[in-house]
Motif scaffolding. Structure first.
Motif, short mmCIF file in Angstrom:
data_model
loop_
_atom_site.label_atom_id
_atom_site.label_comp_id
_atom_site.label_asym_id
_atom_site.label_seq_id
_atom_site.Cartn_x
_atom_site.Cartn_y
_atom_site.Cartn_z
N GLU A 54 0.54 -0.82 0.14
CA GLU A 54 0.31 0.29 -0.21
C GLU A 54 0.81 1.12 -0.04
O GLU A 54 0.24 1.84 -0.55
CB GLU A 54 -0.98 0.59 1.01
CG GLU A 54 -2.50 -0.74 0.85
CD GLU A 54 -3.25 -1.15 2.21
OE1 GLU A 54 -2.61 -0.47 3.43
OE2 GLU A 54 -4.35 -2.13 2.25
N THR A 55 1.86 1.46 1.11
CA THR A 55 2.78 2.08 0.95
C THR A 55 3.94 2.89 0.05
O THR A 55 4.21 3.97 0.04
CB THR A 55 3.82 2.19 2.17
OG1 THR A 55 3.96 1.41 3.06
CG2 THR A 55 2.25 2.33 3.40
N ARG A 70 7.24 1.41 0.45
CA ARG A 70 7.60 1.31 1.74
C ARG A 70 8.25 0.62 2.10
O ARG A 70 7.40 -0.47 1.88
CB ARG A 70 7.11 2.69 2.51
CG ARG A 70 7.30 3.83 1.61
CD ARG A 70 6.78 4.55 2.52
NE ARG A 70 8.16 5.41 3.43
CZ ARG A 70 7.59 6.40 4.22
NH1 ARG A 70 6.63 6.33 4.64
NH2 ARG A 70 8.58 7.53 4.91
N ASN A 94 6.26 7.54 11.22
CA ASN A 94 5.79 7.90 10.06
C ASN A 94 5.40 9.72 10.99
O ASN A 94 5.87 10.77 10.04
CB ASN A 94 4.68 8.64 9.47
CG ASN A 94 4.86 7.30 8.70
OD1 ASN A 94 5.27 7.55 7.95
ND2 ASN A 94 3.61 7.08 8.20
#
Ligand code: GAL
Ligand code: CA
Length: 354
Positions: A74-75, A77, A320
């Motif tokens: 999803e990210t 990363r 984050n």
């Protein structure tokens, strides 16, 4: 709170506007050297399980692994989950914590072996500025409050006891004739306890019985002993009790499903016309199967998925630099509580689908 400094590309690492120009060249150089955006810059989660040989805990770990893969896609990363088995030794877990910190983990998820060992781990994590999420084995409040970077993800042990007792109370009210085998109006029970000193053992044992007596039913405890969450130990205990009390046992309370399944193993070994009513906690896959075939009267869902979800969401938010209270429902700034839910044949479908 002191947080670890990272050389990263995340927006939260951007310097204030006025300094951006002067730093941009230097940063560009650093980013090239550190390979920002590459492997080293991903999220690293160090997770220690008190033991992997525990059905419920291994389910939490499997859910976490699945969610890491999902979050990665999803990210976009890199997310690395270091998963270690502390093999029921706190000293082993301490070494694992040191290793996670040396490897530059950004978040630690710790399932303590010994609930009283939390303070040392909090101090190690705080010294490195690495946020710490304890789960399932709850440290005392003073240890959690030692530093703002400490969280606990779990479920309220008292609630699970009350719900388990509620299942028994409902069964008694619905069909007292059958349950009260000796017809004395008193509910004779045995209790299979989890590990001594574990919050879930203490509170489930207390509140399951309390829910029954609060419902106006008189109880008689025939026996109550630990089987350390373990199926084989529970089978051995139950076999002894069956010899001792025979059909005098009307209900078997088990602090978790593995021990309820152990009781079922013992009953299956000694053929008899009627079985006592058996209840567990966790709603593991084999326990749901036992509910389906009528061997286990009921259990209480210990939400392994929800707990893994909360850890993942917290880890991402902390990494984050976001406010964790926006990612999960936080109580007193430190706790994420997942609700328990009762399960019987009546609502089993919902849980099988999940
Ligand atoms: C409880 C669970 C048990 C066992 C224990 C380990 O919450 O019900 O089955 O996994 O945690 O700490
Ligand atoms: Ca009775």
């Amino acid at each position: 709170m002191r947080r670890k400094t990272r050389s990263c590309c995340s927006p939260s690492c951007r310097p204030p506007a006025g300094r951006r120009g002067s730093l941009s060249l230097l940063l560009a150089g650093l980013l090239l050297l550190s390979g920002c955006g590459g492997k080293e810059e991903g999220l690293r989660i160090g997770t220690a399980l008190y033991t992997k040989d525990d059905t419920f805990i291994s389910t939490v770990a499997q859910n976490l692994e699945g969610m890491v893969r999902e979050a990665e896609s999803e990210t976009g990363r890199q997310i690395t989950l270091f998963l270690s088995d502390s093999e029921s030794r706190q000293s082993t877990q301490m070494d694992q914590v040191d290793r996670f910190l040396n490897r530059g983990c950004d978040v630690l998820c710790i399932n303590l072996v010994d609930r009283t060992a939390a303070a040392v781990i909090v101090d190690k994590a705080e010294a490195e500025g690495v946020p710490l999420i304890f789960f399932n084995r709850q440290p005392v409040a003073e240890d959690i409050q030692r530093w703002d970077g400490v969280y606990y993800v779990g479920a309220d042990a008292r609630e699970s006891g009350e719900l388990q007792g509620g299942l028994v109370l409902d069964a008694w009210r619905a069909d007292r004739e059958t349950l009260d085998r000796n017809g004395d109006g008193v509910l004779q029970y045995v209790m299979l306890e989890g590990e001594p000193g574990h919050q879930d053992s203490l509170l489930r044992t207390e509140y399951a019985v309390k829910a029954v007596t609060d419902g106006g039913v008189e109880v008689e405890k025939l026996a109550s002993e630990t089987a350390n969450w373990n199926r084989a130990q529970a089978a051995a205990r139950t076999a002894q009790w069956l010899e001792e009390f025979g059909d005098g046992i009307e209900v078997i309370f088990a602090n978790n499903d593995d021990m309820a399944l152990g009781a079922i193993d013992a009953l299956a070994d000694t053929p008899r016309d009627r079985w006592p009513l058996i209840v567990g906690v966790d709603a593991t896959a084999p326990a749901l199967e036992a509910v389906a075939v009528g061997q286990l009267y009921g259990t209480v869902l210990n939400d392994s998925r929800g707990q893994a979800r909360a850890m993942m969401d917290l880890a991402l938010a902390l990494w984050n630099g976001e406010d964790p209270a926006r990612a999960v429902e936080l109580t007193d700034g430190h706790y994420v509580w997942l609700p328990y839910r009762p399960v019987t044949l009546e609502n089993l479908e919902e849980f099988l689908e999940a």
